[in-house]
Structure formats: structure tokens, C-alpha cells
Write an enzyme that holds these catalytic residues in place. Structure first.
Site, PDB file in Angstrom:
ATOM      1  N   ILE A   1      17.005   9.901  -8.642  1.00 27.22           N
ATOM      2  CA  ILE A   1      16.963  11.361  -8.509  1.00 27.22           C
ATOM      3  C   ILE A   1      17.262  12.032  -9.851  1.00 27.22           C
ATOM      4  O   ILE A   1      16.574  12.969 -10.267  1.00 27.22           O
ATOM      5  CB  ILE A   1      17.941  11.828  -7.398  1.00 27.22           C
TER       6      ILE A   1
ATOM      7  N   VAL B   1      24.907  11.856  -8.421  1.00 30.04           N
ATOM      8  CA  VAL B   1      25.685  10.607  -8.490  1.00 30.04           C
ATOM      9  C   VAL B   1      25.560   9.783  -7.204  1.00 30.04           C
ATOM     10  O   VAL B   1      26.342   8.873  -6.976  1.00 30.04           O
ATOM     11  CB  VAL B   1      27.177  10.903  -8.781  1.00 30.04           C
TER      12      VAL B   1
ATOM     13  N   HIS C   1     -13.767  -3.134 -10.404  1.00 32.40           N
ATOM     14  CA  HIS C   1     -13.671  -2.857 -11.835  1.00 32.40           C
ATOM     15  C   HIS C   1     -14.399  -1.563 -12.147  1.00 32.40           C
ATOM     16  O   HIS C   1     -15.492  -1.339 -11.624  1.00 32.40           O
ATOM     17  CB  HIS C   1     -14.309  -3.999 -12.632  1.00 32.40           C
TER      18      HIS C   1
ATOM     19  N   GLY D   1      24.270  11.072 -13.847  1.00 33.22           N
ATOM     20  CA  GLY D   1      23.659  10.001 -13.064  1.00 33.22           C
ATOM     21  C   GLY D   1      22.215   9.757 -13.460  1.00 33.22           C
ATOM     22  O   GLY D   1      21.371  10.652 -13.326  1.00 33.22           O
ATOM     23  N   ALA D   2      21.946   8.546 -13.990  1.00 32.20           N
ATOM     24  CA  ALA D   2      20.560   8.189 -14.360  1.00 32.20           C
ATOM     25  C   ALA D   2      19.954   7.311 -13.284  1.00 32.20           C
ATOM     26  O   ALA D   2      19.295   6.312 -13.572  1.00 32.20           O
ATOM     27  CB  ALA D   2      20.530   7.496 -15.716  1.00 32.20           C
ATOM     28  N   GLY D   3      20.185   7.677 -12.034  1.00 30.13           N
ATOM     29  CA  GLY D   3      19.518   6.987 -10.924  1.00 30.13           C
ATOM     30  C   GLY D   3      18.135   7.604 -10.729  1.00 30.13           C
ATOM     31  O   GLY D   3      17.656   8.379 -11.574  1.00 30.13           O
TER      32      GLY D   3
ATOM     33  N   ARG E   1      24.264   9.540  -2.793  1.00 32.16           N
ATOM     34  CA  ARG E   1      24.331  10.231  -1.513  1.00 32.16           C
ATOM     35  C   ARG E   1      25.207   9.437  -0.556  1.00 32.16           C
ATOM     36  O   ARG E   1      25.352   8.228  -0.700  1.00 32.16           O
ATOM     37  CB  ARG E   1      22.914  10.428  -0.943  1.00 32.16           C
TER      38      ARG E   1
ATOM     39  N   GLY F   1      23.260  18.706  17.333  1.00 31.34           N
ATOM     40  CA  GLY F   1      23.431  17.760  18.436  1.00 31.34           C
ATOM     41  C   GLY F   1      24.683  16.926  18.233  1.00 31.34           C
ATOM     42  O   GLY F   1      25.005  16.539  17.104  1.00 31.34           O
TER      43      GLY F   1
ATOM     44  N   LYS G   1       8.247  15.763  -5.791  1.00 34.02           N
ATOM     45  CA  LYS G   1       6.935  15.273  -6.251  1.00 34.02           C
ATOM     46  C   LYS G   1       6.004  16.436  -6.607  1.00 34.02           C
ATOM     47  O   LYS G   1       5.173  16.327  -7.507  1.00 34.02           O
ATOM     48  CB  LYS G   1       6.288  14.376  -5.192  1.00 34.02           C
TER      49      LYS G   1
END
Ligand SMILES: Cc1cc2nc3c(=O)[nH]c(=O)nc-3n(C[C@H](O)[C@H](O)[C@H](O)COP(=O)(O)OP(=O)(O)OC[C@H]3O[C@@H](n4cnc5c(N)ncnc54)[C@H](O)[C@@H]3O)c2cc1C
Length: 475
Positions: free
Chosen positions: A192, A277, A451, A188-190, A279, A122, A58
């Protein structure tokens, strides 16, 4: 420091760290372990989201959008600038500094709430013990009454597209480029892929996005998806649909990407290739033998609707369990689990999780798409309001896109709200709240909206569902 805690959280991303904080607010003793290591070797809480996902993306989306607006839009406002230059080093410095401030903030929150933060790995052992390999090399075993697993996700790697971190990269690498690639390929046009493609296109790259599916944004409302496609094309994003990548091969300082579509096989040469593509759940070295925690066939930790695993007092939240891989979904799961552990009420309405794509224009929605409502067979009505008719959007030079409200014909309940336009990600909050309260379009219609604001678009779209829009022609 005692090695026994009420709650031990493994993973300090947006699912794990809120769980730790809420558990501490519930007067439980809590430790949160995280192994995230940055490129400079420093450990940081915040997981993918703060270090390599939501926040840095962002930051770059904002900076790159300002760059484009300064070049292409400021003149329209009557703001004359001299020549506009890109200072990518400064842009990246700002991105890194925001990330550092935000991740550092988690340490401060832990301190204020009394959470013990541990940098290191962990591993859940049988009997609710957690073996910690701390960043300083020491090892110890923590005993917990309850354990919350929040180990997150990692990018899917394709063997035919071998990641090298230099020319063939993942989303994290693509947020840290120190030069604008002349030709950028994105697989990949997702969400991300589109966000990263937008950043580098705005900064000057020729961007080609290869998407295997024949349609764009199949998971979004198709009216909105079609509108988005038009804008992306205008911005110069070359999105090739139905393009299946066969392989990518590094050739000197470039990458040859071979893909096939309805026309046959093609080779695209790019200077950097981002594989976006999807995760996968991350559970590497998380579970010892005999813990009783099961994975589903796709590798997600199996949980019920309240995030209980099959093992007593072991819970799992966030990207590592089913459901959309979104920071806010993980956060609410973490908070719910921490409340349930403390004996309080906890629940999560999975039907009302907002989605946002931070492109320009922004895209956001909640609830069902028109295609889903149609398939359900329930009679419905639709109201649409274009931002072109919004005085505020016009004043912002952002009169593109629309708000769309879908509601049931029988009882007027709002079933889905979809927005493409300025600050759609902020606007959708009203719709989320409305749907959380099972609002009708009449509820939104009778709610006073200031408004001139962008939120009037949601108001007018709700009115339009009953052909009562005031500021647009009802169809
Ligand atoms: C480029 C990009 C942009 C994104 N933008 C958005 C957005 O705008 N909005 C949004 O909602 N979502 C966004 N996401 C998705 C979001 O980042 C994830 O949904 C979110 O981070 C999931 O949170 P989590 O806590 O489940 O997992 P993670 O954030 O992956 O955190 C898991 C943490 O656990 C640690 N860990 C794992 N195993 C162990 C172990 N055994 N011991 C110790 N620590 C361990 C990891 O190091 C990591 O720090 C984006 C993702 C990417 C990649």
C-alpha cells in the site's frame, strides 16, 4: 420480508458479497449486512476493496501513470502533445465515479441473485441470531441457519503517529487528496505504501518512504525486490530502509517526523504523512457474549482450513481470518464456504494465491521465492527472461524487468513464478493456473504462446530453466 434466512452474511466486502451471491446461487435464502459509510454519508457495499482500497488505488495508479507517460514517453513514440497539465479534480472525479459504478453494481448483482442487502450494523448473538441496527435506525433480529462473518480489516494506528485525517492520514485519506502535497511522507514500504507513494510521486510530490526493515519487499523474491528498488529510485521515490519512526508531530501546516537509522536520529518535515504500517482484523462490536467464536492472540477470528469457527454453523472469511489480506483470497473463501453450506464440494489451495504490486513496473508472483526454496533444501533450477528481449515489451516501450521461473530439479514441478514488468499482474494468471494443475516447466515449455505477446516471457523463462531459451542467451 421474513426475518429467517438460510444464510446471513455480516460484511459486504470482497469476501462477504461473493459468499452471499454464491449462497443464493445455491438456492439458499440470504441476507448480507454492511455498515460501510462513505465520506458523503452514503452507505455502500464493496468494503475496503471497492470503496477505499483496490479499485480507487488502481484508478489513480492508471491515471498518474498516463500523466507520466504523456510527459516522458509519448515523444519517443513520435506523439507530440502541447503542454501537459494535471487536472487533479478531474482525476479524482473519475476515481470516485469508478468506485460508485462498481459498488452500485453489487446492489444490481444482489437483486439479480435474490440476495437481501441491508445497510447497517450486524452483531452475532448466541444461537445464530444476528442483531441488525439498520441505517434507518430500525432494529431487528434475524435468525440464520448459517452465519458468515466477513467484517474485514482496518488500518493499524500508531499512538506515536496520531491520525487526524488532515495532515497525518491513512490510505483511504491519501486516495482522496484534493491537492498534490509538495512533500509527502509515507511510513511503511509495503504494497500500500509503495502504490500510494508512486501515485503522488508521479503527480509531483517529493516522496520519502520510511521503512523500518533493512531490506525492501522482504516477502518477495529478492531478485525481483532488488530490480524494483532500482526502478523506484530512478522514479525519485526516496525509500529510507532501516528507518524506525519514533513519532510524528503536527507543527502548523506541516508534520515533523522523527526517525532513527544506523546513522542516528533525524527529523523529516512533510506536508502530509501517510501511515501505511499494515492492517488489523476488524471485529468491533461484532460478537456478543456466548457466541462461541474465538479470536486468536492477534485478533483474527480463529478458523480451520475450511473457515469454520469454533461455533456450529458460524464461518469467517477474508481479512478477518488468517492468511494474506487480499481481496481474491477473501472472495474464494467466501465462495468455498457458501458451497460447503449448501452441501457441495469446497476447497481452497492456499499455496497458490497470487500477489500483485501495481507499481510501474508491476510486480507479481505466485508460489515460493527462491530464498524459500533454497531454505527448504530441495534442489531447484531457475530460468529468467528479461523483458528487454521481448518484442512486444519493446513495442510498448516497456522493456524493463524480467520473468523468473523456479522449478524442482527432481520432478520439474514449478515451485514459484515471479514477474516484474509490464502487466505482471495479468501475466501471473498463467503461472497460477499452471501451478494449480501442478505443472512442470516442460508443460509450460510445450504450450504455444502467441507472438508477439508479453506472455512469451513466461514461456521463455520456463525454457531458460532448462537452458533452452530461444530468444535470450542461456546462462
Ligand atoms: C489502499 C489499499 C489498496 C488495496 N489494494 C488491493 C489490491 O490491489 N488487491 C487486493 O487483493 N487487495 C488489495 N487491498 C486489500 C483488500 O482491500 C482487502 O484484502 C479486502 O478488502 C478484504 O476483503 P474483506 O471482505 O475481508 O474485508 P473488507 O473489504 O474490509 O470489508 C468488510 C466489510 O464489512 C463491513 N463490516 C464490518 N463489521 C461489520 C458489522 N459488524 N456489521 C456490518 N458490516 C460490517 C465493513 O464496513 C466493510 O464494508 C488493498 C487495501 C487497501 C487499503
Amino acid at each position: 420480508m421474513s426475518d429467517a434466512y438460510d444464510v446471513v452474511v455480516i460484511g459486504g466486502g470482497p469476501a462477504g458479497y461473493p459468499a452471499a451471491i454464491r449462497a443464493a446461487q445455491n438456492k439458499l435464502t440470504v441476507a448480507c449486512i454492511d455498515e460501510w459509510k462513505n465520506r458523503d454519508g452514503s452507505y455502500a457495499f464493496g468494503g475496503t476493496c471497492l470503496n477505499a482500497g483496490c479499485i480507487p488505488s488502481k484508478a489513480l495508479l492508471e491515471s498518474s501513470e498516463l500523466y507520466v507517460r504523456a510527459k516522458e514517453e509519448f515523444g519517443t513514440h513520435g506523439v507530440k502533445l502541447g503542454s501537459i497539465e494535471l487536472d487533479l479534480a478531474q482525476m479524482q472525479k473519475r476515481r470516485a465515479s469508478i468506485v460508485k459504478t462498481m459498488t452500485g453494481g453489487i446492489g444490481a448483482l444482489f437483486k439479480a441473485n435474490g440476495v437481501v442487502g441491508i445497510s447497517g450494523h450486524g452483531r452475532l448473538l448466541p444461537g445464530n441470531q444476528v442483531l441488525v441496527k439498520a441505517s434507518d435506525g430500525s432494529e431487528k433480529t434475524l435468525q440464520a441457519k448459517d452465519v458468515i462473518l466477513a467484517s474485514g480489516s482496518a488500518p493499524i494506528r500508531l499512538s506515536t503517529v496520531p491520525h487526524d485525517g488532515e495532515l497525518i492520514v491513512d490510505s483511504w485519506d491519501a486516495l482522496e487528496f484534493d491537492a498534490v502535497p509538495r512533500r509527502l511522507g509515507v511510513i511503511g514500504a509495503g504494497v500500500i505504501g509503495l502504490e500510494l507513494g508512486s501515485v503522488w510521486r508521479r503527480l509531483g510530490s517529493e516522496v520519502t518512504v520510511l521503512e523500518a526493515l533493512p531490506e525492501l519487499l522482504t516477502f518477495a523474491d529478492q531478485t525481483i525486490a532488488k530490480e524494483a528498488q532500482r526502478h523506484f529510485k530512478k522514479q525519485g521515490l526516496d525509500i529510507k530502509l532501516g528507518a524506525k519512526v519514533a513519532r510524528a508531530v503536527v507543527k502548523g501546516s506541516a508534520v515533523d517526523v522523527t526517525y532513527s537509522d544506523a546513522q542516528g536520529e533525524h527529523t523529516l518535515q512533510v506536508d502530509k504523512l501517510v501511515a501505511a504500517v499494515g492492517r488489523r482484523p476488524f471485529t468491533q462490536d461484532l460478537l456478543a457474549e456466548g457466541t462461541g467464536v474465538a479470536l486468536d492472540p492477534r485478533g483474527f477470528i480463529q478458523v480451520d482450513e475450511h473457515c469454520r469457527t469454533g461455533a456450529a454453523h458460524v464461518w469467517a472469511v477474508g481479512d478477518v481470518v488468517r492468511g494474506p489480506m487480499l481481496a481474491h483470497k477473501g472472495k474464494e473463501e467466501g465462495v468455498m464456504v457458501a458451497d460447503l453450506i449448501a452441501g457441495h464440494y469446497g476447497d481452497l489451495n492456499y499455496k497458490v494465491i497470487p500477489s500483485v504490486i501495481y507499481t510501474a513496473p508491476e510486480i507479481a508472483w505466485v508460489g515460493q521465492t527462491e530464498e524459500q526454496v533454497k531454505a527448504s533444501g530441495r534442489p531447484y533450477k531457475v530460468g529468467v527472461f528479461p523483458f528487454a528481449a521481448s518484442g512486444r515489451a519493446r513495442a510498448m516501450e516497456a522493456g524493463q524487468g524480467m520473468a523468473k521461473v523456479i522449478a524442482a530439479k527432481d520432478d520439474d514441478e514449478v515451485l514459484g513464478v515471479h514477474v516484474i514488468g509490464p502487466l505482471a499482474g495479468e501475466l501471473i494468471a498463467e503461472a497460477v493456473l499452471a501451478m494449480e494443475y501442478s505443472a512442470s516447466t516442460e508443460d509450460i515449455q510445450r504450450t504455444i504462446h502467441a507472438h508477439p505477446t508479453l506472455s512469451e516471457a513466461i514461456h521463455e523463462a520456463a525454457l531458460a530453466a532448462d537452458k533452452k531459451a530461444i530468444d535470450a542467451i542461456n546462462r
